[in-house]
Write a protein that holds these residues in place. Structure first.
Motif, PDB file in Angstrom:
ATOM      1  N   GLY A   1       3.352 -23.191 -30.273  1.00 36.18           N
ATOM      2  CA  GLY A   1       4.078 -24.228 -29.557  1.00 36.18           C
ATOM      3  C   GLY A   1       5.531 -24.341 -29.962  1.00 36.18           C
ATOM      4  O   GLY A   1       6.004 -23.649 -30.859  1.00 36.18           O
ATOM      5  N   SER A   2       6.250 -25.206 -29.273  1.00 32.78           N
ATOM      6  CA  SER A   2       7.656 -25.451 -29.587  1.00 32.78           C
ATOM      7  C   SER A   2       7.972 -26.924 -29.412  1.00 32.78           C
ATOM      8  O   SER A   2       7.286 -27.632 -28.692  1.00 32.78           O
ATOM      9  CB  SER A   2       8.576 -24.670 -28.655  1.00 32.78           C
ATOM     10  OG  SER A   2       8.387 -23.300 -28.803  1.00 32.78           O
ATOM     11  N   ARG A   3       9.033 -27.351 -30.055  1.00 33.86           N
ATOM     12  CA  ARG A   3       9.598 -28.668 -29.834  1.00 33.86           C
ATOM     13  C   ARG A   3      11.042 -28.488 -29.424  1.00 33.86           C
ATOM     14  O   ARG A   3      11.657 -27.482 -29.736  1.00 33.86           O
ATOM     15  CB  ARG A   3       9.593 -29.477 -31.132  1.00 33.86           C
ATOM     16  CG  ARG A   3       8.321 -30.189 -31.401  1.00 33.86           C
ATOM     17  CD  ARG A   3       8.359 -30.775 -32.801  1.00 33.86           C
ATOM     18  NE  ARG A   3       7.126 -31.467 -33.050  1.00 33.86           N
ATOM     19  CZ  ARG A   3       7.024 -32.787 -33.137  1.00 33.86           C
ATOM     20  NH1 ARG A   3       8.070 -33.552 -33.050  1.00 33.86           N
ATOM     21  NH2 ARG A   3       5.866 -33.348 -33.330  1.00 33.86           N
TER      22      ARG A   3
ATOM     23  N   THR B   1       4.594 -31.407 -29.941  1.00 34.34           N
ATOM     24  CA  THR B   1       4.688 -29.955 -29.795  1.00 34.34           C
ATOM     25  C   THR B   1       4.017 -29.556 -28.479  1.00 34.34           C
ATOM     26  O   THR B   1       2.916 -29.992 -28.197  1.00 34.34           O
ATOM     27  CB  THR B   1       3.952 -29.256 -30.943  1.00 34.34           C
ATOM     28  OG1 THR B   1       4.199 -29.999 -32.134  1.00 34.34           O
ATOM     29  CG2 THR B   1       4.430 -27.856 -31.111  1.00 34.34           C
TER      30      THR B   1
END
Lengths: 381, 345
Positions: free
Chosen positions: B176-178, B269
């Motif tokens: 995942g990413s933020r 996330t």
């Protein structure tokens, strides 16, 4: 004349290769679906394994089970009945591996699982005779955490884990280890991999005032409770499990995961291991090969499980070749026996000494305590 | 539980509820206009958020290739259809929207290096990349079977969802990413801290809801959509293009989805498959509104958000069970109070 010789040579080579069928290894990884972060590095690692062992060519047939238990079973049956594999590596996750146990047991085909739960290989029975497992048992890691907590003077601890088999498995082994180390568990919460918020659980944990919190999740999703704990002003120590040991966790967690403790396989901090540790050489070699193929910083501990599984198999193949030809039942039985007789085999994650009752064979050399310092993994000296 | 915890949980529930409200509005919109239960709604959330995260990480997001590819296929299909019907005047317009526009966006993304841009510009570029996928997907998957039964449309919708999730994994990877927050500000309100991003989510949601209200009540396109929703054949007889109505509703749904994703990406996330569960909660809210009423869906979304937040405090292991069980009494109540109309097959 020359041409005739060449032709004769070609024919004899062809005849020879027909007589010695290739060794076929079925590989089942969860390269898509929820466990993709485990399956992808494992799949990448398979491509790095040697293609020939003891002069015998090895065919790896790699299938993706999509993290789905039903598909894992179907694929296993297909590998056994259609491809007639000599051994199976996989699957990446516990539910799939457990479902495969009965299938490989019935077909008398050795299997090396890359999933963590101890249930895959214990208690030993007629089907589990054929099943081996490379990752460390959860209990080995849970003991390391509980011992580390009690040494640091921690008295109360809260638990927050995935609401799936991983979290439940950890809850079981950790509550045992905690009791053994005189730790009091003051709260136990669950969260989902896809949750967008864990504020509720975190507030409940904080109101129980634990000295430390253990987050039992795998990969980047386990950053969320930790970030939320820090946001709500929690000041205690936070522990994670070895499920988070990849660089994406550091990227997503950022400064909020500074100071976190976790147990991990030695490969995570291969370069920091003392030179006297035999694992260092093997682990560094794996890291070097993987990063050469997939770029610097791309390596994760999950791929190293596939590396260990592949190398255990390569180690057993020459012994088994003396007893039978690939593709036969004798060969598969000999391969199983050879795997069970593995003694002091150094892998990237630990040292394997298998016995008829222990098909994992790792000891405390397969774990180190690691702290996150300045966005890097740091080995506890 | 004390007052402070209740307030924090309430704040959390409202933030999530606002996002569910936006998604439930999009689901109601798409369903009333096209009768499609739009399961891929959640994918736009993930695509919007991860495209923005890609820009911020200095990577070229895979959605760019998806836009170019889908655009090319749509252009091909449309040009063939147009050539057959002989309406050659329409060809430049088709090429402009399906080939020239994606190519121009690609040029901006590849040459202008959006990593150094200010956040609002990055957000606009991410929306410019993701939103056109909505009408393109309508053109390819739903327009040819626009008259099919709800069940067939639902099955196609599931297929589109699975295809997009697979592409999401391919483009963005399993992790995942933020993204960086719109605002790092935080105010002390009594005993609790109110985060700037929370206010952004609430404010943007209210703004979008008001904008949609005005759009449907005042603009001619909005009225055309409403007319199509009320009576498809009747609207057609009045000269409203159902194709236009379908594309417009998908455009709005994609816009709402992608923007919701961009709003929550700094709070949590986002993974390639996060969207599905968020979309599903929006769906629960839309069901509370009977898949027809916008205010009821929005109210239902806030109930879902608050219920989720408080149940995660009281019984975290059963949180999802509690949220999704909510749908049963709602369905029972709905089936008892409204008379059932069998759909013509």
């Amino acid at each position: 004349m020359k041409r005739k010789l060449l032709l004769a040579a070609l024919v004899s080579v062809a005849a020879a290769s027909m007589a010695h069928a290739d060794i076929k290894v079925g590989v089942l990884v969860s390269a898509t679906g929820p466990a993709a972060s485990l399956g992808i590095p494992e799949k990448n690692t398979i491509a790095l394994l040697p293609k020939t062992v003891a002069g015998q060519k090895i065919d790896y047939i790699v299938l993706d089970d999509g993290s789905d238990t039903t598909k894992a079973v179907t694929d296993t049956k297909k590998l056994i009945s259609e491809d007639k594999v000599d051994a199976i590596m996989g699957s990446s996750i516990t539910p799939n591996s457990l479902a495969m146990v009965d299938v490989v047991g019935a077909a008398k085909t050795p299997m090396i699982s890359m999933a963590a739960s101890e249930q895959i290989i214990a208690p030993m029975d007629a089907n589990r005779r054929w099943v081996f497992k490379v990752p460390q048992n959860d209990s080995l890691m849970a003991d390391a955490i509980a011992a580390h907590m009690s040494k640091a003077g921690i008295k109360t601890v809260a638990f927050i884990g995935f609401s799936d088999a991983y979290g439940e498995g950890w809850w079981k082994v950790f509550s045992k280890s905690a009791a053994a180390n005189h730790l009091k568990i003051v709260d136990s919460e669950r969260f989902n991999r896809t949750d967008t918020s864990v504020t509720g659980q975190v507030l409940k944990i904080i109101s129980a005032h634990p000295d430390a919190v253990l987050v039992a999740g795998a990969g980047t999703p386990s950053a969320l409770p930790e970030v939320a704990l820090r946001e709500q002003g929690y000041k205690g120590t936070i522990y994670q499990t070895h499920g988070v040991a990849n660089n994406d966790f550091l990227r997503v967690g950022g400064k909020d995961v500074e100071g976190t403790w976790l147990p991990a396989g030695p490969v995570l901090v291969a370069a920091q291991l003392p030179a006297s540790n035999p694992i260092k050489k093997v682990a560094l070699d794996y890291v070097k090969r993987y990063e050469k193929a997939y770029g610097a910083g791309s390596v994760s501990t999950f791929g190293a499980h596939a590396w260990d599984a592949g190398r255990l198999l390569d180690n057993a193949i020459p012994v088994a070749l003396k007893k039978g030809k690939p593709g036969t039942e004798q060969f598969r039985a000999a391969l199983r026996d050879a795997l069970e007789n593995t003694k002091n085999f150094v892998g990237a994650h630990g040292i394997f000494t298998m016995t008829p009752t222990n098909h994992n064979g790792m000891d405390q050399r397969a774990r180190v305590m690691v702290k996150i310092v300045n966005g890097k993994w740091k080995l506890e000296q | 539980m004390n007052m402070q915890i209740a307030l924090l949980l309430g704040q959390d529930g409202l933030t999530n509820g606002a996002i569910y409200a936006l998604l439930s509005l999009a689901l109601v919109l798409v369903f009333t206009v096209t009768r499609v239960i739009f399961i891929p709604q959640g994918e736009f959330v993930a695509f919007g958020a991860l495209t923005l995260a890609g820009f911020q990480a200095g990577k070229t997001p895979g959605t760019l290739w998806l836009l170019l590819g889908t655009g090319a296929v749509v252009a091909l299909v449309d040009v063939v259809v147009t050539l057959r019907s002989g309406a050659l005047r329409r060809i430049p317009r088709i090429l402009l929207w399906n080939l020239a526009y994606p190519a121009a966006t690609a040029a901006v993304v590849l040459l202008a290096k959006p990593v150094a841009w200010p956040l609002p510009a990055q957000v606009l570029l991410a929306l410019a990349l993701v939103v056109p996928l909505g009408p393109m997907i309508y053109r390819l998957a739903f327009q040819p079977i626009a008259e099919a039964s709800v069940l067939v449309l639902l099955i196609v919708s599931v297929a589109v969802h699975l295809a997009l999730v697979g592409l999401g994994l391919l483009f963005f990877g399993a992790e995942g990413s933020r993204t960086t927050a719109f605002s790092d500000a935080s105010w002390q309100l009594g005993s609790i801290a109110v985060r700037g991003q929370t206010l952004w989510v609430l404010g943007a949601s209210i703004f979008l809801i008001v904008a949609l209200y005005l759009f449907f009540g005042r603009s001619i396109y909005g009225k055309a959509l409403r007319a199509t929703a009320i009576n498809r054949t009747g609207a057609r007889l009045m000269g409203i293009s159902t194709v236009m109505a379908g594309k417009l509703s998908f455009l709005l749904a994609a816009l709402i989805g992608a923007f919701s994703g961009i709003l929550i990406a700094p709070i949590t996330t986002i993974y390639y498959d996060t969207g599905f569960l968020i979309g599903l909660k929006g769906f629960v809210a839309a069901i509370i509104g009977g898949l027809a009423s916008y205010p009821a869906a929005a109210a239902g979304a806030l109930v879902v958000g608050l219920l989720e937040s408080f149940s995660s405090f009281w019984a975290s292991a059963f949180k999802e069970v509690i949220v999704f069980t909510l749908i049963i009494p709602v369905l029972v109540w709905r089936s008892l109070t409204s008379h059932h109309v069998e759909e013509d097959e």
